[in-house]
Scaffold this motif. Structure first.
Motif, short mmCIF file in Angstrom:
data_model
loop_
_atom_site.label_atom_id
_atom_site.label_comp_id
_atom_site.label_asym_id
_atom_site.label_seq_id
_atom_site.Cartn_x
_atom_site.Cartn_y
_atom_site.Cartn_z
N THR A 12 47.09 -17.46 -17.00
CA THR A 12 46.18 -16.54 -16.32
C THR A 12 44.75 -16.80 -16.78
N LYS A 13 44.56 -16.91 -18.08
CA LYS A 13 43.22 -17.14 -18.63
C LYS A 13 42.63 -18.46 -18.15
N SER A 14 43.49 -19.49 -18.04
CA SER A 14 43.01 -20.81 -17.62
C SER A 14 42.83 -20.93 -16.11
N ILE A 34 48.10 0.19 -15.39
CA ILE A 34 49.17 -0.80 -15.56
C ILE A 34 48.68 -2.14 -15.01
N THR A 35 48.84 -3.19 -15.81
CA THR A 35 48.43 -4.52 -15.40
C THR A 35 49.59 -5.23 -14.73
N GLY A 36 49.31 -5.82 -13.58
CA GLY A 36 50.34 -6.56 -12.86
C GLY A 36 49.71 -7.53 -11.87
N TRP A 37 50.56 -8.28 -11.22
CA TRP A 37 50.11 -9.29 -10.27
C TRP A 37 50.56 -8.90 -8.87
N ARG A 38 49.70 -9.16 -7.89
CA ARG A 38 50.06 -8.92 -6.50
C ARG A 38 51.09 -9.95 -6.06
N VAL A 39 52.14 -9.48 -5.43
CA VAL A 39 53.21 -10.36 -4.96
C VAL A 39 52.65 -11.44 -4.02
N GLN A 56 44.64 -13.91 -11.08
CA GLN A 56 44.24 -12.84 -11.97
C GLN A 56 45.06 -11.59 -11.67
N PRO A 57 45.49 -10.89 -12.72
CA PRO A 57 46.22 -9.64 -12.50
C PRO A 57 45.25 -8.53 -12.08
N VAL A 58 45.81 -7.45 -11.63
CA VAL A 58 45.04 -6.26 -11.26
C VAL A 58 45.51 -5.10 -12.12
N LYS A 59 44.67 -4.11 -12.25
CA LYS A 59 45.06 -2.89 -12.97
C LYS A 59 45.20 -1.77 -11.96
N VAL A 60 46.36 -1.14 -11.95
CA VAL A 60 46.63 -0.02 -11.06
C VAL A 60 47.11 1.13 -11.93
N GLU A 66 59.91 -14.91 -15.01
CA GLU A 66 61.10 -15.38 -14.30
C GLU A 66 60.74 -16.31 -13.15
N LEU A 67 59.73 -15.95 -12.38
CA LEU A 67 59.34 -16.76 -11.22
C LEU A 67 58.89 -18.16 -11.61
N PHE A 68 58.15 -18.27 -12.71
CA PHE A 68 57.57 -19.55 -13.10
C PHE A 68 58.33 -20.22 -14.25
N GLY A 69 59.34 -19.54 -14.79
CA GLY A 69 60.12 -20.12 -15.87
C GLY A 69 59.32 -20.33 -17.14
N ILE A 70 58.47 -19.35 -17.47
CA ILE A 70 57.59 -19.47 -18.63
C ILE A 70 57.72 -18.24 -19.51
N SER A 71 57.20 -18.33 -20.73
CA SER A 71 57.23 -17.22 -21.68
C SER A 71 56.06 -16.27 -21.42
N ALA A 72 56.12 -15.10 -22.03
CA ALA A 72 55.03 -14.13 -21.88
C ALA A 72 53.69 -14.69 -22.38
N PRO A 73 53.64 -15.34 -23.56
CA PRO A 73 52.35 -15.91 -23.97
C PRO A 73 51.81 -16.93 -22.98
N THR A 74 52.72 -17.70 -22.36
CA THR A 74 52.28 -18.69 -21.37
C THR A 74 51.75 -18.01 -20.12
N VAL A 75 52.34 -16.89 -19.72
CA VAL A 75 51.79 -16.14 -18.58
C VAL A 75 50.32 -15.83 -18.84
N TRP A 76 50.02 -15.34 -20.02
CA TRP A 76 48.64 -14.97 -20.34
C TRP A 76 47.75 -16.19 -20.50
N ARG A 77 48.27 -17.28 -21.07
CA ARG A 77 47.47 -18.51 -21.18
C ARG A 77 47.15 -19.07 -19.81
#
Length: 67
Positions: free
Chosen positions: A32-34, A46-51, A39-43, A19-30
């Motif tokens: 992130t990889k690029s 659960i994988t997520g991103w720091r605000v 980078q997300p964190v695991k807590v 929602e924040l970046f106006g992108i699809s889930a696959p694009t979030v991961w692409r």
């Protein structure tokens, strides 16, 4: 959306990043990889991103658009 009221240390998941970046889930991961997204964190498994990291990225992108 309540993103603005969250502390920088809060963790958000893929739907919020989409929602924040106006992108699809696959694009979030692409992105992130690029390295285009932080980078997300695991807590507790659960994988997520720091605000705070996402806010910094949004601020950076906004400044680039202004110049």
């Amino acid at each position: 959306h309540q993103f603005d009221s969250l502390p920088d240390s809060a963790i958000v998941r893929v739907p919020t990043v989409m929602e924040l970046f106006g992108i699809s889930a696959p694009t979030v991961w692409r992105w992130t990889k690029s390295g285009h997204l932080p980078q997300p964190v695991k807590v507790m498994g659960i994988t997520g991103w720091r605000v705070g990291d996402l806010r910094e990225k949004l601020k950076y992108l906004a400044l680039r658009l202004m110049n």
